[in-house]
Design a protein around this motif. Structure first.
Motif, PDB file in Angstrom:
ATOM      1  N   SER A  90       8.188   8.216   7.795  1.00  0.00           N
ATOM      2  CA  SER A  90       6.953   7.479   8.042  1.00  0.00           C
ATOM      3  C   SER A  90       6.946   6.243   7.162  1.00  0.00           C
ATOM      4  CB  SER A  90       5.739   8.342   7.723  1.00  0.00           C
ATOM      5  OG  SER A  90       4.572   7.542   7.745  1.00  0.00           O
ATOM      6  N   PRO A  91       7.003   5.053   7.750  1.00  0.00           N
ATOM      7  CA  PRO A  91       6.953   3.844   6.939  1.00  0.00           C
ATOM      8  C   PRO A  91       5.683   3.759   6.105  1.00  0.00           C
ATOM      9  CG  PRO A  91       7.560   3.306   9.185  1.00  0.00           C
ATOM     10  CD  PRO A  91       7.156   4.750   9.166  1.00  0.00           C
ATOM     11  N   CYS A  92       4.627   4.414   6.546  1.00  0.00           N
ATOM     12  CA  CYS A  92       3.327   4.320   5.863  1.00  0.00           C
ATOM     13  C   CYS A  92       3.165   5.333   4.735  1.00  0.00           C
ATOM     14  CB  CYS A  92       2.204   4.505   6.878  1.00  0.00           C
ATOM     15  SG  CYS A  92       2.204   3.250   8.152  1.00  0.00           S
ATOM     16  N   ARG A  93       4.205   6.109   4.425  1.00  0.00           N
ATOM     17  CA  ARG A  93       4.053   7.168   3.422  1.00  0.00           C
ATOM     18  C   ARG A  93       3.655   6.624   2.058  1.00  0.00           C
ATOM     19  NH1 ARG A  93      10.266   7.785   2.484  1.00  0.00           N
ATOM     20  NH2 ARG A  93      10.309   6.050   1.061  1.00  0.00           N
ATOM     21  N   ASP A  94       4.204   5.452   1.651  1.00  0.00           N
ATOM     22  CA  ASP A  94       3.865   4.899   0.339  1.00  0.00           C
ATOM     23  C   ASP A  94       2.418   4.421   0.293  1.00  0.00           C
ATOM     24  OD1 ASP A  94       6.406   5.435  -0.641  1.00  0.00           O
ATOM     25  OD2 ASP A  94       7.176   3.507   0.031  1.00  0.00           O
ATOM     26  N   ILE A  95       1.951   3.870   1.395  1.00  0.00           N
ATOM     27  CA  ILE A  95       0.548   3.447   1.465  1.00  0.00           C
ATOM     28  C   ILE A  95      -0.352   4.677   1.387  1.00  0.00           C
ATOM     29  CG2 ILE A  95      -1.216   2.412   2.945  1.00  0.00           C
ATOM     30  CD1 ILE A  95       0.958   0.530   3.991  1.00  0.00           C
ATOM     31  N   ASP A  96       0.029   5.722   2.107  1.00  0.00           N
ATOM     32  CA  ASP A  96      -0.767   6.950   2.085  1.00  0.00           C
ATOM     33  C   ASP A  96      -0.806   7.557   0.689  1.00  0.00           C
ATOM     34  OD1 ASP A  96      -1.299   6.592   4.755  1.00  0.00           O
ATOM     35  OD2 ASP A  96       0.280   7.953   5.428  1.00  0.00           O
ATOM     36  N   LEU A  97       0.314   7.484  -0.051  1.00  0.00           N
ATOM     37  CA  LEU A  97       0.328   7.967  -1.431  1.00  0.00           C
ATOM     38  C   LEU A  97      -0.544   7.084  -2.321  1.00  0.00           C
ATOM     39  CD1 LEU A  97       4.082   8.873  -2.017  1.00  0.00           C
ATOM     40  CD2 LEU A  97       2.132  10.422  -2.096  1.00  0.00           C
ATOM     41  N   PHE A  98      -0.439   5.772  -2.148  1.00  0.00           N
ATOM     42  CA  PHE A  98      -1.202   4.809  -2.947  1.00  0.00           C
ATOM     43  C   PHE A  98      -2.704   5.033  -2.782  1.00  0.00           C
ATOM     44  CE2 PHE A  98      -2.982   0.466  -3.464  1.00  0.00           C
ATOM     45  CZ  PHE A  98      -2.561   0.211  -4.765  1.00  0.00           C
TER      46      PHE A  98
ATOM     47  N   TRP B 121       2.266  -1.343  11.889  1.00  0.00           N
ATOM     48  CA  TRP B 121       2.430  -0.688  10.590  1.00  0.00           C
ATOM     49  C   TRP B 121       3.270   0.577  10.730  1.00  0.00           C
ATOM     50  CZ3 TRP B 121       0.651  -2.304   5.799  1.00  0.00           C
ATOM     51  CH2 TRP B 121      -0.186  -3.429   5.801  1.00  0.00           C
ATOM     52  N   GLN B 122       3.152   1.273  11.839  1.00  0.00           N
ATOM     53  CA  GLN B 122       3.877   2.533  12.032  1.00  0.00           C
ATOM     54  C   GLN B 122       5.368   2.317  12.234  1.00  0.00           C
ATOM     55  OE1 GLN B 122       1.889   4.323  15.334  1.00  0.00           O
ATOM     56  NE2 GLN B 122       0.017   4.698  14.177  1.00  0.00           N
ATOM     57  N   TYR B 123       5.773   1.094  12.548  1.00  0.00           N
ATOM     58  CA  TYR B 123       7.175   0.815  12.837  1.00  0.00           C
ATOM     59  C   TYR B 123       7.847  -0.087  11.813  1.00  0.00           C
ATOM     60  CZ  TYR B 123       6.669   3.008  17.346  1.00  0.00           C
ATOM     61  OH  TYR B 123       6.474   3.921  18.338  1.00  0.00           O
ATOM     62  N   SER B 124       7.112  -0.609  10.849  1.00  0.00           N
ATOM     63  CA  SER B 124       7.682  -1.598   9.955  1.00  0.00           C
ATOM     64  C   SER B 124       7.682  -1.172   8.495  1.00  0.00           C
ATOM     65  CB  SER B 124       6.919  -2.924  10.098  1.00  0.00           C
ATOM     66  OG  SER B 124       7.428  -3.866   9.185  1.00  0.00           O
ATOM     67  N   PRO B 125       8.817  -0.658   7.999  1.00  0.00           N
ATOM     68  CA  PRO B 125       8.902  -0.340   6.572  1.00  0.00           C
ATOM     69  C   PRO B 125       8.688  -1.586   5.702  1.00  0.00           C
ATOM     70  CG  PRO B 125      10.741   0.627   7.765  1.00  0.00           C
ATOM     71  CD  PRO B 125      10.022  -0.287   8.714  1.00  0.00           C
ATOM     72  N   PHE B 126       9.114  -2.752   6.187  1.00  0.00           N
ATOM     73  CA  PHE B 126       8.928  -3.991   5.425  1.00  0.00           C
ATOM     74  C   PHE B 126       7.437  -4.276   5.227  1.00  0.00           C
ATOM     75  CE2 PHE B 126       8.175  -8.584   5.284  1.00  0.00           C
ATOM     76  CZ  PHE B 126       8.880  -8.889   4.134  1.00  0.00           C
ATOM     77  N   LEU B 127       6.686  -4.211   6.298  1.00  0.00           N
ATOM     78  CA  LEU B 127       5.249  -4.450   6.227  1.00  0.00           C
ATOM     79  C   LEU B 127       4.578  -3.407   5.332  1.00  0.00           C
ATOM     80  CD1 LEU B 127       2.924  -6.188   7.310  1.00  0.00           C
ATOM     81  CD2 LEU B 127       2.765  -4.642   9.249  1.00  0.00           C
ATOM     82  N   CYS B 128       4.997  -2.166   5.462  1.00  0.00           N
ATOM     83  CA  CYS B 128       4.420  -1.092   4.642  1.00  0.00           C
ATOM     84  C   CYS B 128       4.878  -1.176   3.189  1.00  0.00           C
ATOM     85  CB  CYS B 128       4.782   0.265   5.224  1.00  0.00           C
ATOM     86  SG  CYS B 128       3.948   0.589   6.790  1.00  0.00           S
ATOM     87  N   GLY B 129       5.918  -1.937   2.907  1.00  0.00           N
ATOM     88  CA  GLY B 129       6.344  -2.163   1.528  1.00  0.00           C
ATOM     89  C   GLY B 129       5.652  -3.349   0.902  1.00  0.00           C
ATOM     90  N   THR B 130       5.490  -4.421   1.681  1.00  0.00           N
ATOM     91  CA  THR B 130       4.842  -5.612   1.127  1.00  0.00           C
ATOM     92  C   THR B 130       3.338  -5.416   0.960  1.00  0.00           C
ATOM     93  OG1 THR B 130       4.640  -6.614   3.328  1.00  0.00           O
ATOM     94  CG2 THR B 130       6.566  -7.238   2.009  1.00  0.00           C
ATOM     95  N   GLY B 131       2.727  -4.576   1.780  1.00  0.00           N
ATOM     96  CA  GLY B 131       1.287  -4.312   1.650  1.00  0.00           C
ATOM     97  C   GLY B 131       0.927  -3.748   0.286  1.00  0.00           C
ATOM     98  N   PRO B 132       1.550  -2.632  -0.128  1.00  0.00           N
ATOM     99  CA  PRO B 132       1.248  -2.093  -1.463  1.00  0.00           C
ATOM    100  C   PRO B 132       1.679  -3.043  -2.591  1.00  0.00           C
ATOM    101  CG  PRO B 132       2.242  -0.405  -0.111  1.00  0.00           C
ATOM    102  CD  PRO B 132       2.334  -1.683   0.657  1.00  0.00           C
ATOM    103  N   GLU B 133       2.751  -3.794  -2.365  1.00  0.00           N
ATOM    104  CA  GLU B 133       3.181  -4.752  -3.400  1.00  0.00           C
ATOM    105  C   GLU B 133       2.101  -5.795  -3.624  1.00  0.00           C
ATOM    106  OE1 GLU B 133       4.484  -8.324  -5.126  1.00  0.00           O
ATOM    107  OE2 GLU B 133       4.180  -8.200  -2.967  1.00  0.00           O
TER     108      GLU B 133
END
Length: 188
Positions: A25-33, A113-125
């Protein structure tokens, strides 16, 4: 994005197709955050905001001033709302009202968001960078942390502390320019 879905390009093999990683899930880091689903008690942005609000309240009561941290809490609350409202959500979809859904998923307007690890990485950054700026805005109004670092520095230099406290030493090293200026003329 394509690698997370099993498609990559190798110079020697050209296109490489594999099964996507199971349960990715690309969104896993956002969900943890954000600790979506409240799976980890005491973790994530909502719990941190709640804890800091509680501490602001205790300090306000201690000083007998109910508005002591009002501005700080407003900054914190705005930052919290931005995290909750915009991580995993596209603002243009919010503004567009009846705009069509994402072409990535027919059921979700924020499907990218569900398909983009890049987007899900830059969001929390970006969220961490914003929280860093916010914390320094709050720290500028709360004098005690800076005073503690100065006190630690003086106690270490005068020999009252035989071994420096690592946290204060690291803060002093990280923000050397900030702490190199004496607070009171004549005091080292």
């Amino acid at each position: 994005m394509t690698v997370s879905r099993g498609w990559s390009f190798n110079v020697l093999k050209e296109h490489v197709l594999r099964e996507p990683v199971a349960n990715f899930s690309p969104c896993r880091d956002i969900d943890l955050f954000l600790d979506r689903g409240s799976q980890r008690s005491g973790m994530g942005v909502p719990d941190a905001v709640h804890l800091l609000h509680h501490r602001f309240g205790l300090d306000s009561t201690l000083h007998g001033d109910s508005t002591r941290h009002k501005a700080d809490y407003e900054i914190l609350e705005k930052l919290h709302r931005d995290y909750v409202n915009w991580l995993r959500k596209a603002q243009c979809m919010q503004d567009a009202g009846g705009a069509p859904g994402s072409r990535f998923t027919s059921t979700n307007a924020n499907g990218m968001w569900q398909y983009s690890p890049f987007l899900c990485g830059t969001g929390p950054e970006e969220a961490l960078a914003e929280s860093y700026r916010c914390s320094f805005t709050v720290m500028e109004r709360i004098l005690e942390p800076g005073l503690l670092v100065h006190l630690h520095n003086m106690l270490t230099k005068e020999g009252y502390l035989t071994r420096p406290i690592e946290l204060y030493e690291k803060l002093e090293q990280l923000f050397a320019k900030l702490f190199s200026v004496p607070l009171v003329p004549g005091i080292r």
